[in-house]
Design an enzyme around this catalytic site. Sequence first.
Site, short mmCIF file in Angstrom:
data_model
loop_
_atom_site.label_atom_id
_atom_site.label_comp_id
_atom_site.label_asym_id
_atom_site.label_seq_id
_atom_site.Cartn_x
_atom_site.Cartn_y
_atom_site.Cartn_z
N CYS A 72 -6.23 71.58 -73.20
CA CYS A 72 -6.13 72.94 -72.74
C CYS A 72 -7.40 73.50 -72.90
O CYS A 72 -8.40 72.65 -72.86
CB CYS A 72 -5.13 73.72 -73.76
SG CYS A 72 -5.34 73.76 -75.45
N ASN B 256 -7.92 74.19 -77.67
CA ASN B 256 -7.18 73.08 -78.43
C ASN B 256 -6.81 73.45 -79.78
O ASN B 256 -6.72 72.89 -80.76
CB ASN B 256 -8.23 71.84 -78.71
CG ASN B 256 -7.75 70.54 -79.32
OD1 ASN B 256 -8.42 69.79 -80.05
ND2 ASN B 256 -6.46 70.31 -79.08
N CYS C 208 -3.87 76.07 -79.46
CA CYS C 208 -2.52 76.58 -78.94
C CYS C 208 -1.87 75.61 -78.11
O CYS C 208 -0.77 74.72 -78.89
CB CYS C 208 -2.52 77.85 -78.42
SG CYS C 208 -3.26 79.05 -79.23
N ARG C 209 -1.88 75.23 -76.94
CA ARG C 209 -1.04 74.65 -76.07
C ARG C 209 -1.11 73.28 -76.45
O ARG C 209 0.08 72.34 -76.58
CB ARG C 209 -1.21 74.94 -74.75
CG ARG C 209 -0.71 76.23 -74.20
CD ARG C 209 -1.26 76.51 -73.03
NE ARG C 209 -2.89 76.69 -72.98
CZ ARG C 209 -3.77 77.11 -71.88
NH1 ARG C 209 -3.03 77.28 -70.90
NH2 ARG C 209 -4.91 77.36 -72.08
N SER C 210 -2.39 72.66 -76.26
CA SER C 210 -2.37 71.03 -76.54
C SER C 210 -1.97 70.55 -77.89
O SER C 210 -1.50 69.44 -77.69
CB SER C 210 -3.76 70.48 -76.09
OG SER C 210 -4.98 70.93 -76.72
N ASP D 136 -1.24 80.34 -71.06
CA ASP D 136 -2.11 80.59 -72.29
C ASP D 136 -1.47 81.82 -73.21
O ASP D 136 -1.50 82.88 -72.59
CB ASP D 136 -3.20 80.98 -71.73
CG ASP D 136 -4.37 81.18 -73.01
OD1 ASP D 136 -4.06 81.02 -74.08
OD2 ASP D 136 -5.66 80.88 -73.02
P1 4NP Z 1 -5.37 77.14 -75.83
O1 4NP Z 1 -5.30 78.61 -76.05
O2 4NP Z 1 -6.07 76.83 -74.74
O3 4NP Z 1 -3.82 76.95 -75.59
O4 4NP Z 1 -5.60 76.54 -77.22
C1 4NP Z 1 -6.34 79.40 -76.15
C2 4NP Z 1 -6.98 79.42 -77.57
C3 4NP Z 1 -8.35 80.11 -77.79
C4 4NP Z 1 -8.87 80.77 -76.55
C5 4NP Z 1 -8.39 80.77 -75.47
C6 4NP Z 1 -6.94 80.15 -75.28
N1 4NP Z 1 -10.11 81.67 -76.64
O5 4NP Z 1 -10.59 82.04 -75.76
O6 4NP Z 1 -10.75 81.51 -77.69
#
Ligand code: 4NP
Length: 151
Positions: free
Chosen positions: A7, A10, A12-14, A123
């Site tokens: 993602c 790294n 949340c989703r992954s 997201d």
């Molecule tokens: P992820 O979510 O891609 O599912 O881990 C996010 C985590 C952090 C950020 C964006 C998306 N960020 O902008 O810091």
Amino acid sequence: MNILFVCLGNICRSPMAEGIFQEKVDRLGLDVSLDSAGTGNWHVGEEPDPRAQQTTRKNGIDISGLRGRQFTAADFDRFDRIYAMDASNYENILKLAETDEEREKVRMILNETHPGQNLSVPDPYFGGDEGFNGVFAMLDAAADKVLGELK
Ligand code: 4NP
């Protein structure tokens, strides 16, 4: 079989995908190794987001031991299959691919449950808990599909 989930952050989703798949791999006794990574580097070394941990924990899955890392071109050698969570992750992974063999490893994860639709796992970072519940349900269904085929 080595599978990587990717993602943006790294956190949340992954890592949720990794934890959900890992629980099923263990339960089914499959010979599958899993990892996750982010295309961005902001959260390298960090634990999963507390909301991601809470959502998986209430479903019996502990992802507290996972730590953020960034996706690199070396991951094309280490993994047989690379699942992108969304269209932007997919594009960013493909930018680092150098051969058709590498490009063919990359898939949109929701194409497992919704073939050919190229849907993105939304997201959840800037939203509330319901976003995380939705992500869990999508990834849980994808895991059942993928691992059912590998059984
Ligand atoms: P992820 O979510 O891609 O599912 O881990 C996010 C985590 C952090 C950020 C964006 C998306 N960020 O902008 O810091």
